[in-house]
Design a protein around this motif. Sequence first.
Motif, PDB file in Angstrom:
ATOM      1  N   HIS A  28     -12.756 -24.865   4.556  1.00 54.97           N
ATOM      2  CA  HIS A  28     -13.273 -24.368   3.286  1.00 54.97           C
ATOM      3  C   HIS A  28     -13.929 -25.487   2.479  1.00 54.97           C
ATOM      4  N   TYR A  29     -13.262 -26.637   2.379  1.00 52.77           N
ATOM      5  CA  TYR A  29     -13.824 -27.743   1.610  1.00 52.77           C
ATOM      6  C   TYR A  29     -15.077 -28.316   2.272  1.00 52.77           C
ATOM      7  N   ILE A  32     -17.857 -26.064   1.242  1.00 58.57           N
ATOM      8  CA  ILE A  32     -18.255 -26.346  -0.142  1.00 58.57           C
ATOM      9  C   ILE A  32     -19.144 -27.576  -0.193  1.00 58.57           C
ATOM     10  N   GLU A  36     -22.999 -27.729  -1.485  1.00 63.59           N
ATOM     11  CA  GLU A  36     -23.357 -28.614  -2.597  1.00 63.59           C
ATOM     12  C   GLU A  36     -24.496 -29.550  -2.209  1.00 63.59           C
TER      13      GLU A  36
END
Length: 87
Positions: A28-29, A32, A36
């Motif tokens: 998940h990170y 992200i 970004e």
Amino acid sequence: MEDLIVILSPFFVIGFGYLIGAYFEKQHYESIRKRERQTLHLPVVNYGCKQPLPEAREARLVVGEVVISPDAFKTFVLALRNLVGDE
């Protein structure tokens, strides 16, 4: 032997849940961070209501959403830690 299985099975389930949760959290990170990087070229500004807006040649609206959810494993571990009395 059956008693040992009964005693160890909650620890196995908790450990398995931790490993699966850690894997999905890592994925998940990374997702992200990737998203970004894709929007890094967009300027982000925060103007208060008392500041005049600068003249703009072009404008775009970008919308973001956030969902905050508790982590069940971390909540369980912290509750267990508080039960023992560790701060």
